[in-house]
Design an enzyme around this catalytic site. Structure first.
Site, PDB file in Angstrom:
ATOM      1  N   LYS A 229       0.832  -1.209   0.000  1.00  0.00           N
ATOM      2  CA  LYS A 229       0.000   0.000   0.000  1.00  0.00           C
ATOM      3  C   LYS A 229       0.863   1.254   0.000  1.00  0.00           C
ATOM      4  O   LYS A 229       0.527   2.240  -0.653  1.00  0.00           O
ATOM      5  CB  LYS A 229      -0.955  -0.016   1.190  1.00  0.00           C
ATOM      6  CG  LYS A 229      -2.078  -1.017   0.965  1.00  0.00           C
ATOM      7  CD  LYS A 229      -3.055  -1.043   2.092  1.00  0.00           C
ATOM      8  CE  LYS A 229      -4.206  -1.985   1.754  1.00  0.00           C
ATOM      9  NZ  LYS A 229      -5.096  -2.186   2.873  1.00  0.00           N
TER      10      LYS A 229
ATOM     11  N   LYS B 263      -4.693  -6.339 -12.429  1.00  0.00           N
ATOM     12  CA  LYS B 263      -5.768  -6.771 -11.529  1.00  0.00           C
ATOM     13  C   LYS B 263      -6.843  -5.682 -11.482  1.00  0.00           C
ATOM     14  O   LYS B 263      -6.516  -4.499 -11.381  1.00  0.00           O
ATOM     15  CB  LYS B 263      -5.164  -6.973 -10.130  1.00  0.00           C
ATOM     16  CG  LYS B 263      -6.185  -7.244  -9.051  1.00  0.00           C
ATOM     17  CD  LYS B 263      -5.579  -7.167  -7.650  1.00  0.00           C
ATOM     18  CE  LYS B 263      -6.644  -7.387  -6.608  1.00  0.00           C
ATOM     19  NZ  LYS B 263      -6.803  -6.470  -5.562  1.00  0.00           N
TER      20      LYS B 263
ATOM     21  N   LYS C 295     -10.089  -0.731  -7.622  1.00  0.00           N
ATOM     22  CA  LYS C 295     -10.517   0.677  -7.634  1.00  0.00           C
ATOM     23  C   LYS C 295      -9.304   1.602  -7.624  1.00  0.00           C
ATOM     24  O   LYS C 295      -9.360   2.704  -8.147  1.00  0.00           O
ATOM     25  CB  LYS C 295     -11.470   0.980  -6.484  1.00  0.00           C
ATOM     26  CG  LYS C 295     -10.912   0.678  -5.122  1.00  0.00           C
ATOM     27  CD  LYS C 295     -11.968   0.906  -4.088  1.00  0.00           C
ATOM     28  CE  LYS C 295     -11.565   0.397  -2.722  1.00  0.00           C
ATOM     29  NZ  LYS C 295     -11.510  -1.046  -2.575  1.00  0.00           N
TER      30      LYS C 295
END
Ligand code: ADP
Ligand code: TRP
Length: 327
Positions: A111, A190, A193
């Protein structure tokens, strides 16, 4: 068997979420398991920085669950924040969590690499997730492969707690949702969002059609054979076509004489067959926010009562004393 899983409320649901997670949550519901599904809005604070957006996404994901078939009579659906004790449990657990355990977590590193701010909440994310799971003595946690490590961390933390304070927490098992490979997005990465490459679960049919028609394919001429295993369209087709139909398409790809336009057209048809009823139900729910709120409130009350029982034991074992207050 108590099943529990959560989805972050940090964006609009897409078909990757449905095939990769929600459809399988529903299968567990239909198998008669005791299912707890929740909207991980505290977790979403690690990426959403607008109160209005977080509120909208929370409602949106709640509608989404109901529109695809979550039955509030059979399963509990609730907001994480309706069980505020989860943050208290997270603190208690964090005092037993070795730094090294969190430093190993790849999701944090991923992340940060994607651009999320490397703050304490993001680092401690797996401890809050452990609290979600342990609060309800969950046995089985259906998650994608990427979340398996967090369930393992949860087990480690629970063992540390039980060693220190007695057998209070139930060790969960991950239930890896691997029957569907990763759903590819419009650009072949992939579907996510964060990449802006999604087919949204509830977008209007016209908008979805446009996106499908614009998917880039290779420039193999119509007459020539094509490789279905390298084609995004074929990968999407595997999600919605029957086995027989898929076998026919595989033939047609490898034989040649087939244009990608044909595949796109059929893909749109099949997506609509699946999604039209979901869209209709979703639109009804948009018009009935009170119903959605009632479901969440009642799910939250039931979940909280269960969580509070566990917290009594946890507070008593750890020596945390509170006055006799009800909230
Ligand atoms: P996103 O990548 O869009 O942020 P999340 O991480 O919120 O999605 O995913 C919620 C759930 O949906 C997880 O269980 C995850 O494994 C599943 N999921 C998300 N994207 C995909 C995908 N492209 N293919 C399969 N499953 C997916
Ligand atoms: N971390 C999960 C995800 O991003 C969401 C989540 C939060 C979760 N708490 C959970 C999943 C507890 C399972 C159990 O997909």
């Amino acid at each position: 068997m108590r099943v529990l899983s959560g989805i972050q409320t940090s964006g609009k649901l897409h078909i990757g979420n449905y095939f990769g997670a929600m459809r399988q949550y529903l299968a567990l519901q239909e198998k008669g398991e005791e299912c707890f599904y929740f909207l991980a809005n505290y977790h979403s604070l690690t990426s959403v920085r607008s109160g209005a957006e977080l509120r909208d996404y929370t409602l949106e994901v709640a509608r989404g669950f109901l529109a695809v078939g979550l039955d509030p009579v059979k399963s509990l659906l609730f907001r994480q924040s309706d069980v505020p004790e989860v943050t208290e449990l997270a603190w208690i657990l964090s005092c037993l969590t070795p730094m090294a355990l969190l430093q190993k977590c790849v999701s944090y590193k991923d992340k940060v690499a994607q651009g999320l701010s490397p703050n304490h909440g993001l680092f401690a994310y797996p401890v809050l997730q452990a609290a979600d799971i342990l609060m309800f003595s969950s046995h089985l946690v259906p998650v994608g492969q990427d979340q398996k490590q967090h369930v393992e961390v949860t087990r480690d933390i629970a063992m540390k707690f039980n060693n220190a304070y007695g057998e209070i927490l139930t060790l969960p098992e991950p239930y890896i949702l691997s029957t569907v490979a990763v759903v590819p997005g419009l650009d072949g990465r992939k579907m996510s969002k964060s990449y802006g490459n999604t087919l949204e679960l509830f977008e209007p049919a016209g908008a979805m059609k446009k996106k499908v028609m614009r998917i880039q394919t290779d420039s193999t001429p119509v007459e020539q054979p094509k490789d279905p295993d390298k084609c995004i369209l074929f990968a999407l087709l595997t999600l919605v076509a029957s086995e027989e139909e898929l076998a026919e398409w595989r033939e047609r790809y490898t034989q040649g004489g087939m244009g990608y336009g044909e595949v796109k057209k059929r893909l749109v048809e099949l997506l609509n067959e699946l999604l039209d009823p979901f869209r209709a139900r979703y639109e009804e729910l948009v018009k009935d926010p009170d119903y959605v709120e009632d479901v969440l409130r009642s799910g939250g009350q039931k979940a909280r009562a269960i969580g509070q029982e566990l917290m009594e034991k946890v507070r008593s074992a750890t020596g945390i004393v509170r006055s006799n207050i009800t909230n």
